[in-house]
Scaffold this motif. Structure first.
Motif, mmCIF file in Angstrom:
data_model
loop_
_atom_site.group_PDB
_atom_site.id
_atom_site.type_symbol
_atom_site.label_atom_id
_atom_site.label_comp_id
_atom_site.label_asym_id
_atom_site.label_seq_id
_atom_site.Cartn_x
_atom_site.Cartn_y
_atom_site.Cartn_z
ATOM 1 N N GLY A 1 79.655 32.877 43.508
ATOM 2 C CA GLY A 1 79.871 31.871 44.631
ATOM 3 C C GLY A 1 79.073 33.142 45.397
ATOM 4 N N PRO A 2 79.636 32.567 46.834
ATOM 5 C CA PRO A 2 79.222 32.999 48.236
ATOM 6 C C PRO A 2 79.725 34.204 48.280
ATOM 7 C CG PRO A 2 79.663 31.199 47.801
ATOM 8 C CD PRO A 2 79.827 31.441 47.147
ATOM 9 N N GLU A 3 81.329 34.903 47.696
ATOM 10 C CA GLU A 3 81.745 35.858 47.721
ATOM 11 C C GLU A 3 81.262 36.999 46.697
ATOM 12 O OE1 GLU A 3 83.573 33.350 47.011
ATOM 13 O OE2 GLU A 3 84.137 32.826 48.545
ATOM 14 N N GLY A 4 80.378 36.602 45.420
ATOM 15 C CA GLY A 4 79.847 37.551 44.654
ATOM 16 C C GLY A 4 78.079 37.875 45.611
ATOM 17 N N VAL A 5 78.109 36.582 46.174
ATOM 18 C CA VAL A 5 76.324 37.825 46.578
ATOM 19 C C VAL A 5 76.639 38.358 48.065
ATOM 20 C CG1 VAL A 5 74.249 36.365 48.466
ATOM 21 C CG2 VAL A 5 75.527 35.371 46.323
ATOM 22 N N THR A 6 77.299 37.881 49.230
ATOM 23 C CA THR A 6 78.250 39.088 49.890
ATOM 24 C C THR A 6 78.164 40.386 49.386
ATOM 25 O OG1 THR A 6 79.176 37.750 51.558
ATOM 26 C CG2 THR A 6 80.031 39.222 51.885
ATOM 27 N N ALA A 7 79.107 40.581 48.320
ATOM 28 C CA ALA A 7 79.159 41.979 48.011
ATOM 29 C C ALA A 7 77.976 42.607 47.101
ATOM 30 C CB ALA A 7 80.344 41.711 46.057
ATOM 31 N N GLU A 8 77.517 41.629 46.284
ATOM 32 C CA GLU A 8 76.355 42.383 45.529
ATOM 33 C C GLU A 8 75.218 42.672 46.817
ATOM 34 O OE1 GLU A 8 74.395 43.266 42.596
ATOM 35 O OE2 GLU A 8 76.461 41.799 42.810
ATOM 36 N N LEU A 9 75.134 42.350 47.819
ATOM 37 C CA LEU A 9 74.226 42.638 48.532
ATOM 38 C C LEU A 9 74.279 43.736 49.509
ATOM 39 C CD1 LEU A 9 73.218 39.400 50.765
ATOM 40 C CD2 LEU A 9 72.077 40.472 49.692
ATOM 41 N N SER B 1 76.850 45.682 41.547
ATOM 42 C CA SER B 1 77.771 45.672 41.744
ATOM 43 C C SER B 1 78.251 45.536 39.387
ATOM 44 C CB SER B 1 78.226 44.485 41.970
ATOM 45 O OG SER B 1 79.102 43.076 41.374
ATOM 46 N N PRO B 2 79.083 45.030 38.887
ATOM 47 C CA PRO B 2 78.625 45.025 37.168
ATOM 48 C C PRO B 2 78.601 43.369 37.536
ATOM 49 C CG PRO B 2 80.372 46.290 37.495
ATOM 50 C CD PRO B 2 79.962 45.914 39.209
ATOM 51 N N ASP B 3 78.708 42.690 38.000
ATOM 52 C CA ASP B 3 77.951 41.109 38.337
ATOM 53 C C ASP B 3 76.624 40.672 38.314
ATOM 54 O OD1 ASP B 3 80.642 40.487 37.852
ATOM 55 O OD2 ASP B 3 80.759 40.022 40.138
ATOM 56 N N GLY B 4 76.340 41.981 38.729
ATOM 57 C CA GLY B 4 74.693 41.660 39.633
ATOM 58 C C GLY B 4 73.350 41.769 38.264
ATOM 59 N N ILE C 1 69.162 40.772 39.813
ATOM 60 C CA ILE C 1 69.173 39.576 40.905
ATOM 61 C C ILE C 1 70.697 39.438 41.245
ATOM 62 C CG2 ILE C 1 69.542 37.323 38.565
ATOM 63 C CD1 ILE C 1 67.983 38.091 37.086
ATOM 64 N N ILE C 2 71.159 38.740 42.444
ATOM 65 C CA ILE C 2 71.704 38.376 42.795
ATOM 66 C C ILE C 2 72.864 37.477 42.561
ATOM 67 C CG2 ILE C 2 73.104 37.982 44.614
ATOM 68 C CD1 ILE C 2 71.892 39.968 45.116
ATOM 69 N N ARG D 1 75.206 28.606 48.105
ATOM 70 C CA ARG D 1 75.561 29.587 47.809
ATOM 71 C C ARG D 1 74.928 31.293 48.937
ATOM 72 N NH1 ARG D 1 77.501 28.630 41.550
ATOM 73 N NH2 ARG D 1 79.601 27.414 41.791
ATOM 74 N N PHE D 2 73.813 31.133 47.425
ATOM 75 C CA PHE D 2 72.784 32.703 48.343
ATOM 76 C C PHE D 2 73.073 32.661 49.880
ATOM 77 C CE2 PHE D 2 68.412 30.668 47.212
ATOM 78 C CZ PHE D 2 68.364 31.207 49.372
ATOM 79 N N SER D 3 72.806 31.653 50.650
ATOM 80 C CA SER D 3 72.705 30.984 51.968
ATOM 81 C C SER D 3 74.689 31.997 52.905
ATOM 82 C CB SER D 3 72.723 30.048 52.235
ATOM 83 O OG SER D 3 71.350 29.329 51.926
ATOM 84 N N GLN D 4 74.962 31.112 52.021
ATOM 85 C CA GLN D 4 76.964 31.446 52.254
ATOM 86 C C GLN D 4 77.167 32.945 52.103
ATOM 87 O OE1 GLN D 4 79.336 28.735 50.265
ATOM 88 N NE2 GLN D 4 77.551 26.785 51.445
#
Length: 208
Positions: A195-203, A36-39, A189-190, A90-93
């Motif tokens: 936050g956790p939501e951004g990590v989930t979206a990136e995965l 996504s644009p965040d990564g 890069i995650i 954050r990345f764990s959540q």
């Protein structure tokens, strides 16, 4: 600027530089749809490489042991006052939420914490640290030489601060959560700052 603020400043500046450096090769690369644009897209970079370190349970662990798995990799230290535990949480959540939504895909992702402070982060210390986060988080330590060589392969820098009267010190270091594909090649890069939501979206953008 205090040390914590400096961590965040260094991370932000480096991420921006990485994005510009890799932008020219992004359109010609094959693989997943992309972040996504965040990564930050790291495909085509040379980050990563083989290593043999020691897990918190005392077993030897090599990069090649994870063949066939996606890998979330974070370099930090157990005595870090704020940045490391925040990022790892954050990345764990985020991974935990991804596992709930996509159980089969989530099982393909191995989270890894590698210390950059082998002087203090022995096996019990690493075990205590990772016990606060994802149940599958793997903690690795090793000799100063092995840690330094591994950090170099992953483009991670670390600078030890002054030791105070109690023997404590801080470490300024690269604070990224890297994602690698099942062959061990860098993907991106995650964005733990989202936050956790951004990590989930990136995965969800990367893991297939």
């Amino acid at each position: 600027m205090n040390l914590s603020a400096m961590f965040h400043f260094t991370r932000t500046v480096t991420a921006v530089c990485a994005a510009f450096a890799l932008a020219s090769c992004g359109s010609s690369l094959s693989g997943p749809v992309g972040p996504s644009p965040d990564g930050v897209d790291l495909r085509g970079s040379t980050i990563g490489g083989d290593f043999t370190l020691t897990s918190s349970t005392g077993s030897e662990v090599s990069w090649s042991d994870f063949k066939g798995q996606y890998r979330l990799v974070y370099f930090g230290f157990a005595y870090c006052p704020d940045v490391c535990p925040t990022d790892v949480a954050r990345f764990s959540q985020g991974l935990g939420e991804f596992e709930k939504k996509h159980p089969e895909l989530g099982a393909k992702v191995q989270p890894i914490f590698i210390t950059i402070d082998p002087e203090r982060d022995d096996q019990p210390t690493v075990a205590s640290f990772i016990g606060n986060f994802h149940p599958r988080l793997l903690g690795l330590t090793g000799s100063p030489e092995a840690i330094a060589e591994t950090a170099k392969k992953f483009s991670v820098t670390a600078a030890k601060g002054e030791v105070n009267e109690s023997g404590s010190y801080d470490i300024e270091h690269t604070a990224f959560t890297y994602l690698f594909d099942p062959e061990g090649k860098p993907l991106g890069i995650i964005p733990t700052d989202k936050g956790p939501e951004g990590v989930t979206a990136e995965l969800e953008q990367w893991v297939r």
